[in-house]
Design a protein around this motif. Structure first.
Motif, PDB file in Angstrom:
ATOM      1  N   MET A 116      33.747 -36.649  80.260  1.00 20.21           N
ATOM      2  CA  MET A 116      34.316 -36.357  81.552  1.00 20.21           C
ATOM      3  C   MET A 116      33.923 -34.938  81.947  1.00 20.21           C
ATOM      4  O   MET A 116      33.978 -34.022  81.136  1.00 20.21           O
ATOM      5  CB  MET A 116      35.836 -36.513  81.467  1.00 20.21           C
ATOM      6  N   ILE A 117      33.522 -34.793  83.196  1.00 17.39           N
ATOM      7  CA  ILE A 117      33.082 -33.506  83.724  1.00 17.39           C
ATOM      8  C   ILE A 117      33.944 -33.180  84.933  1.00 17.39           C
ATOM      9  O   ILE A 117      34.112 -34.025  85.812  1.00 17.39           O
ATOM     10  CB  ILE A 117      31.599 -33.564  84.146  1.00 17.39           C
ATOM     11  N   GLU A 118      34.483 -31.969  84.982  1.00 23.17           N
ATOM     12  CA  GLU A 118      35.294 -31.570  86.133  1.00 23.17           C
ATOM     13  C   GLU A 118      34.664 -30.405  86.866  1.00 23.17           C
ATOM     14  O   GLU A 118      34.054 -29.526  86.256  1.00 23.17           O
ATOM     15  CB  GLU A 118      36.713 -31.186  85.703  1.00 23.17           C
ATOM     16  N   ALA A 119      34.842 -30.424  88.180  1.00 18.29           N
ATOM     17  CA  ALA A 119      34.373 -29.336  89.038  1.00 18.29           C
ATOM     18  C   ALA A 119      35.435 -29.105  90.097  1.00 18.29           C
ATOM     19  O   ALA A 119      36.125 -30.042  90.511  1.00 18.29           O
ATOM     20  CB  ALA A 119      33.044 -29.704  89.694  1.00 18.29           C
ATOM     21  N   ARG A 120      35.545 -27.875  90.537  1.00 21.01           N
ATOM     22  CA  ARG A 120      36.508 -27.542  91.598  1.00 21.01           C
ATOM     23  C   ARG A 120      35.740 -27.116  92.843  1.00 21.01           C
ATOM     24  O   ARG A 120      34.936 -26.189  92.797  1.00 21.01           O
ATOM     25  CB  ARG A 120      37.440 -26.429  91.145  1.00 21.01           C
ATOM     26  N   GLU A 176      31.762 -42.847  87.886  1.00 20.80           N
ATOM     27  CA  GLU A 176      33.011 -42.728  88.633  1.00 20.80           C
ATOM     28  C   GLU A 176      33.163 -41.286  89.102  1.00 20.80           C
ATOM     29  O   GLU A 176      33.008 -40.353  88.312  1.00 20.80           O
ATOM     30  CB  GLU A 176      34.196 -43.102  87.757  1.00 20.80           C
ATOM     31  N   VAL A 177      33.443 -41.123  90.383  1.00 26.69           N
ATOM     32  CA  VAL A 177      33.696 -39.808  90.957  1.00 26.69           C
ATOM     33  C   VAL A 177      35.104 -39.855  91.541  1.00 26.69           C
ATOM     34  O   VAL A 177      35.332 -40.482  92.575  1.00 26.69           O
ATOM     35  CB  VAL A 177      32.672 -39.442  92.052  1.00 26.69           C
ATOM     36  N   ARG A 203      32.941 -39.300  85.598  1.00 25.13           N
ATOM     37  CA  ARG A 203      33.084 -40.025  84.342  1.00 25.13           C
ATOM     38  C   ARG A 203      32.022 -41.118  84.269  1.00 25.13           C
ATOM     39  O   ARG A 203      31.916 -41.948  85.170  1.00 25.13           O
ATOM     40  CB  ARG A 203      34.479 -40.636  84.247  1.00 25.13           C
ATOM     41  N   VAL A 204      31.238 -41.074  83.235  1.00 21.66           N
ATOM     42  CA  VAL A 204      30.184 -42.065  83.005  1.00 21.66           C
ATOM     43  C   VAL A 204      30.820 -43.300  82.381  1.00 21.66           C
ATOM     44  O   VAL A 204      31.476 -43.211  81.342  1.00 21.66           O
ATOM     45  CB  VAL A 204      29.096 -41.476  82.075  1.00 21.66           C
ATOM     46  N   ILE A 205      30.621 -44.433  83.028  1.00 18.54           N
ATOM     47  CA  ILE A 205      31.122 -45.709  82.531  1.00 18.54           C
ATOM     48  C   ILE A 205      29.914 -46.588  82.236  1.00 18.54           C
ATOM     49  O   ILE A 205      29.107 -46.848  83.127  1.00 18.54           O
ATOM     50  CB  ILE A 205      32.027 -46.407  83.576  1.00 18.54           C
ATOM     51  N   ASP A 236      22.522 -41.697  79.630  1.00 15.64           N
ATOM     52  CA  ASP A 236      21.428 -40.791  79.257  1.00 15.64           C
ATOM     53  C   ASP A 236      21.308 -39.601  80.200  1.00 15.64           C
ATOM     54  O   ASP A 236      20.490 -38.713  79.984  1.00 15.64           O
ATOM     55  CB  ASP A 236      20.103 -41.548  79.175  1.00 15.64           C
ATOM     56  N   ARG A 237      22.150 -39.578  81.231  1.00 20.01           N
ATOM     57  CA  ARG A 237      22.134 -38.458  82.181  1.00 20.01           C
ATOM     58  C   ARG A 237      23.384 -37.577  82.080  1.00 20.01           C
ATOM     59  O   ARG A 237      23.592 -36.695  82.914  1.00 20.01           O
ATOM     60  CB  ARG A 237      21.975 -38.986  83.614  1.00 20.01           C
TER      61      ARG A 237
END
Length: 169
Positions: free
Chosen positions: A1-5, A121-122, A143-145, A151-152
């Motif tokens: 999971m990657i978060e950005a503000r 998922e965004v 989130r990559v599902i 691979d990215r």
């Protein structure tokens, strides 16, 4: 999971435009979040990153819009008004995901059982800050599902990090 503000619509669009550089033919992005969270702004930025040269608006009443980018065709769907999961069959999702296309589905979390098992998922949400200056702030969670974006993951992280280091513009 990657978060950005993001600190506003322009920043949400700018991050989405950068993420569009990672898109491949057949990709699916599921956009989720409350009303006004920035799903359409994300789609606008993503389209700009693909080289779509026309304004992108939410297809709430038409369900789907198609936009020609420079390297990929972008299908932009909004399933907010779909009442039953059976109605998703009318969208012909399998056909939309075929060929040199990328598909973004606003409110896509409402139809997850009908979607392929692989997507990005965004999730967009308002921050919980009570400061009036933070009213336009959003948290974007990527989130990559499944395998299509797996691979990215490193490239997604690097893109978000580069956007943050560039001052979010």
């Amino acid at each position: 999971m990657i978060e950005a503000r993001s600190h506003g619509v322009a920043q949400t669009r700018a991050l989405a435009a950068r993420l569009a550089g990672l898109a491949r033919a057949g990709d699916l992005l599921v956009l989720s979040g409350d009303l006004g969270a920035g799903k359409t702004a994300f789609a606008q930025g993503f389209g700009a990153g693909l080289g779509v040269g026309v304004p992108i608006t939410s297809p709430t009443f038409t369900l789907a819009n198609v936009h020609q980018g420079e390297r990929l065709l972008m299908h932009h769907l909004d399933v907010y008004r779909i009442d039953q999961i059976e109605e998703v069959a009318d969208l012909s999702l399998a056909e939309l995901l075929d060929g040199d296309t990328v598909t973004l589905i606003e409110w896509g979390d409402a139809i997850l059982p009908a979607l392929p098992s692989s997507y990005l998922e965004v999730a967009l949400r308002h921050t919980e800050d009570t400061d009036a200056a933070a009213d336009d702030d959003r948290i974007l969670t990527l989130r990559v599902i499944g395998p299509s974006w797996a691979d990215r993951t490193s490239a997604l992280q690097a893109t978000v990090r580069a956007w943050e280091e560039a001052g979010r513009c």
